[in-house]
Design a protein around this motif. Structure first.
Motif, PDB file in Angstrom:
ATOM      1  N   MET A 144     -65.091 -21.772 -98.399  1.00  0.00           N
ATOM      2  CA  MET A 144     -65.665 -22.984 -97.806  1.00  0.00           C
ATOM      3  C   MET A 144     -66.611 -23.647 -98.793  1.00  0.00           C
ATOM      4  N   PHE A 145     -66.393 -24.926 -99.050  1.00  0.00           N
ATOM      5  CA  PHE A 145     -67.253 -25.673 -99.962  1.00  0.00           C
ATOM      6  C   PHE A 145     -68.225 -26.487 -99.111  1.00  0.00           C
ATOM      7  N   GLY A 146     -69.453 -26.007 -99.047  1.00  0.00           N
ATOM      8  CA  GLY A 146     -70.433 -26.649 -98.183  1.00  0.00           C
ATOM      9  C   GLY A 146     -70.709 -25.808 -96.953  1.00  0.00           C
ATOM     10  N   PRO A 147     -71.749 -26.180 -96.202  1.00  0.00           N
ATOM     11  CA  PRO A 147     -72.164 -25.389 -95.043  1.00  0.00           C
ATOM     12  C   PRO A 147     -71.241 -25.566 -93.848  1.00  0.00           C
ATOM     13  N   GLY A 148     -71.153 -24.519 -93.052  1.00  0.00           N
ATOM     14  CA  GLY A 148     -70.320 -24.595 -91.857  1.00  0.00           C
ATOM     15  C   GLY A 148     -70.276 -23.270 -91.128  1.00  0.00           C
ATOM     16  N   PHE A 149     -69.222 -23.080 -90.348  1.00  0.00           N
ATOM     17  CA  PHE A 149     -69.057 -21.871 -89.548  1.00  0.00           C
ATOM     18  C   PHE A 149     -67.597 -21.423 -89.605  1.00  0.00           C
ATOM     19  N   VAL A 150     -67.394 -20.114 -89.586  1.00  0.00           N
ATOM     20  CA  VAL A 150     -66.049 -19.546 -89.487  1.00  0.00           C
ATOM     21  C   VAL A 150     -65.955 -18.870 -88.131  1.00  0.00           C
ATOM     22  N   TRP A 151     -64.881 -19.151 -87.411  1.00  0.00           N
ATOM     23  CA  TRP A 151     -64.723 -18.673 -86.044  1.00  0.00           C
ATOM     24  C   TRP A 151     -63.471 -17.813 -85.895  1.00  0.00           C
ATOM     25  N   LEU A 152     -63.568 -16.811 -85.047  1.00  0.00           N
ATOM     26  CA  LEU A 152     -62.384 -16.142 -84.514  1.00  0.00           C
ATOM     27  C   LEU A 152     -62.183 -16.720 -83.123  1.00  0.00           C
ATOM     28  N   VAL A 153     -61.020 -17.303 -82.871  1.00  0.00           N
ATOM     29  CA  VAL A 153     -60.766 -17.962 -81.595  1.00  0.00           C
ATOM     30  C   VAL A 153     -59.457 -17.464 -80.992  1.00  0.00           C
ATOM     31  N   ARG A 154     -59.358 -17.620 -79.675  1.00  0.00           N
ATOM     32  CA  ARG A 154     -58.117 -17.321 -78.971  1.00  0.00           C
ATOM     33  C   ARG A 154     -57.537 -18.615 -78.435  1.00  0.00           C
ATOM     34  N   ASN A 155     -56.261 -18.849 -78.695  1.00  0.00           N
ATOM     35  CA  ASN A 155     -55.568 -19.993 -78.122  1.00  0.00           C
ATOM     36  C   ASN A 155     -55.476 -19.792 -76.616  1.00  0.00           C
ATOM     37  N   ALA A 156     -56.033 -20.720 -75.845  1.00  0.00           N
ATOM     38  CA  ALA A 156     -56.103 -20.543 -74.398  1.00  0.00           C
ATOM     39  C   ALA A 156     -54.720 -20.547 -73.747  1.00  0.00           C
ATOM     40  N   GLN A 157     -53.734 -21.139 -74.405  1.00  0.00           N
ATOM     41  CA  GLN A 157     -52.383 -21.179 -73.834  1.00  0.00           C
ATOM     42  C   GLN A 157     -51.529 -19.991 -74.305  1.00  0.00           C
ATOM     43  N   SER A 158     -51.436 -19.787 -75.612  1.00  0.00           N
ATOM     44  CA  SER A 158     -50.566 -18.740 -76.145  1.00  0.00           C
ATOM     45  C   SER A 158     -51.245 -17.380 -76.220  1.00  0.00           C
ATOM     46  N   ALA A 216     -59.636 -34.224 -76.118  1.00  0.00           N
ATOM     47  CA  ALA A 216     -59.247 -35.218 -77.107  1.00  0.00           C
ATOM     48  C   ALA A 216     -57.741 -35.166 -77.337  1.00  0.00           C
ATOM     49  N   PRO A 217     -57.124 -36.306 -77.664  1.00  0.00           N
ATOM     50  CA  PRO A 217     -55.675 -36.329 -77.909  1.00  0.00           C
ATOM     51  C   PRO A 217     -55.278 -35.364 -79.018  1.00  0.00           C
ATOM     52  N   GLY A 218     -54.278 -34.547 -78.740  1.00  0.00           N
ATOM     53  CA  GLY A 218     -53.794 -33.613 -79.744  1.00  0.00           C
ATOM     54  C   GLY A 218     -54.609 -32.352 -79.884  1.00  0.00           C
ATOM     55  N   GLY A 219     -55.675 -32.214 -79.121  1.00  0.00           N
ATOM     56  CA  GLY A 219     -56.528 -31.040 -79.247  1.00  0.00           C
ATOM     57  C   GLY A 219     -55.889 -29.796 -78.665  1.00  0.00           C
ATOM     58  N   ILE A 220     -56.183 -28.659 -79.262  1.00  0.00           N
ATOM     59  CA  ILE A 220     -55.715 -27.361 -78.773  1.00  0.00           C
ATOM     60  C   ILE A 220     -56.898 -26.636 -78.160  1.00  0.00           C
ATOM     61  N   ASP A 221     -56.756 -26.219 -76.917  1.00  0.00           N
ATOM     62  CA  ASP A 221     -57.844 -25.558 -76.212  1.00  0.00           C
ATOM     63  C   ASP A 221     -57.996 -24.134 -76.732  1.00  0.00           C
ATOM     64  N   VAL A 222     -59.159 -23.830 -77.285  1.00  0.00           N
ATOM     65  CA  VAL A 222     -59.405 -22.493 -77.825  1.00  0.00           C
ATOM     66  C   VAL A 222     -60.643 -21.894 -77.183  1.00  0.00           C
ATOM     67  N   VAL A 223     -60.692 -20.568 -77.182  1.00  0.00           N
ATOM     68  CA  VAL A 223     -61.841 -19.818 -76.675  1.00  0.00           C
ATOM     69  C   VAL A 223     -62.512 -19.131 -77.861  1.00  0.00           C
ATOM     70  N   PRO A 224     -63.698 -19.569 -78.277  1.00  0.00           N
ATOM     71  CA  PRO A 224     -64.390 -18.908 -79.390  1.00  0.00           C
ATOM     72  C   PRO A 224     -64.779 -17.480 -79.021  1.00  0.00           C
ATOM     73  N   LEU A 225     -64.555 -16.555 -79.961  1.00  0.00           N
ATOM     74  CA  LEU A 225     -64.868 -15.149 -79.727  1.00  0.00           C
ATOM     75  C   LEU A 225     -65.937 -14.625 -80.681  1.00  0.00           C
ATOM     76  N   LEU A 226     -65.963 -15.156 -81.889  1.00  0.00           N
ATOM     77  CA  LEU A 226     -66.845 -14.635 -82.925  1.00  0.00           C
ATOM     78  C   LEU A 226     -67.177 -15.768 -83.884  1.00  0.00           C
ATOM     79  N   CYS A 227     -68.417 -15.791 -84.365  1.00  0.00           N
ATOM     80  CA  CYS A 227     -68.871 -16.901 -85.201  1.00  0.00           C
ATOM     81  C   CYS A 227     -69.660 -16.379 -86.396  1.00  0.00           C
ATOM     82  N   LEU A 228     -69.324 -16.889 -87.576  1.00  0.00           N
ATOM     83  CA  LEU A 228     -70.041 -16.564 -88.807  1.00  0.00           C
ATOM     84  C   LEU A 228     -70.665 -17.836 -89.359  1.00  0.00           C
TER      85      LEU A 228
END
Length: 247
Positions: free
Chosen positions: A117-131, A190-202
C-alpha cells in the motif's frame, strides 16, 4: 459513541454517521472523522487484551499464600502468547483454509498487501454477505468497506476540492446516475456495491508503526500485529449465529 454536537448525528455511533454522511459531498469532513473513528476502533477491538494477559499470567505465578503485592502481580516478567494460528477457533480456521488454502497463505497475503500500500489506509478481512467467501480488501485514507459508504467520491471530498466547488450540482449529477431512488430517498446501497461484513482490520497509517519500527519497519509491524489478533472476536463476526455476541 462518536457525536457531532448540535446536529442530527449527535446521538449516533460512528458507523451510521459515516454511512449517512457518505451520501452527501457537503458532509465529507464528517464522513472522514466518523470513518476514521470507526476504523480505528475496529482495529483495536480485535487485538488481544494485554491487560487480561497480564492478570492471567500474574494469577498463575502468584504463590498460594498470596504474599505478592498487587503491583508485582500486575507486572509479570514475561507473558507467553500462543502462536496466532494455534488460537484460531476450528470453524473459523476451516473457513480461512478453504478460502486462502492455508492460514500461512493468508498471513503472507496480508503482509504483502500492507507493505504494497502506497500511503495510509486500512487492510480488511471481509466476508461476502451473499457468497460467504472471505477476501482481503484495502481502503485508503478514511475509506470504508461498507457498501452504504460507497456513495462517497474522492473527487468531491473537501480534501481534494475547493470550498467553492458546486457540490449541489455534483449531488444532482450523482442522483441522475441512480444514486437516489424514485421516492426521493437515498437508496441503502451504492450502485454496483458488494455487501461485505468486515471481520478484521489492520491500520497501516504511518503514525501507527513509524515511531516504533522505523522507516522500513512496516513489514515487522504487520508480523507483530498478526501475533496479537484476538481470533475469538473475529469468529464472532464471521459466524452469523455468534455475531450478536460481539460487543
Amino acid at each position: 459513541m462518536w457525536s457531532s454536537p448540535g446536529t442530527e448525528f449527535e446521538q449516533l455511533d460512528a458507523l451510521p454517521i459515516l454511512k449517512s454522511a457518505a451520501r452527501d459531498p457537503a458532509l465529507a469532513a464528517i464522513f472522514n472523522y466518523a470513518s476514521m473513528a470507526h476504523n480505528n476502533h475496529f482495529f483495536f477491538q480485535n487485538l488481544v487484551n494485554l491487560q487480561t494477559l497480564y492478570e492471567q499470567s500474574a494469577q498463575s505465578r502468584r504463590p498460594s499464600g498470596g504474599d505478592q503485592t498487587s503491583s508485582e502481580a500486575a507486572q509479570p516478567e514475561e507473558i507467553e502468547i500462543a502462536p496466532s494460528e494455534n488460537r484460531i477457533p476450528p470453524r473459523l480456521k476451516g473457513d480461512l483454509e478453504r478460502n486462502f488454502s492455508s492460514v500461512e497463505t493468508l498471513r503472507r497475503e496480508f503482509l504483502a498487501t500492507a507493505k504494497g500500500m502506497f500511503g495510509p489506509g486500512f487492510v480488511w478481512l471481509v466476508r461476502n454477505a451473499q457468497s460467504q467467501d472471505l477476501r482481503i480488501l484495502t481502503t485508503y485514507l478514511a475509506g470504508s468497506p461498507y457498501t452504504a459508504a460507497h456513495w462517497r467520491r474522492q473527487g468531491v471530498d473537501w480534501n481534494t476540492s475547493s470550498a467553492s466547488q458546486n457540490v449541489v450540482g455534483s449531488w444532482f449529477e450523482r442522483a441522475q446516475t441512480g444514486t437516489e431512488n424514485s421516492g426521493g430517498q437515498f437508496a441503502p446501497q451504492a450502485p454496483g456495491g458488494i455487501d461485505v461484513v468486515p471481520l478484521l482490520c489492520l491500520n497501516t497509517w504511518e503514525h501507527v508503526w513509524l515511531t516504533d519500527y522505523g522507516i522500513e519497519g512496516k513489514g515487522d509491524f504487520v508480523e507483530q500485529w498478526w501475533e496479537i489478533i484476538d481470533w475469538e472476536k473475529v469468529e464472532r463476526l464471521a459466524v452469523p449465529e455468534r455475531r450478536n455476541q460481539f460487543k
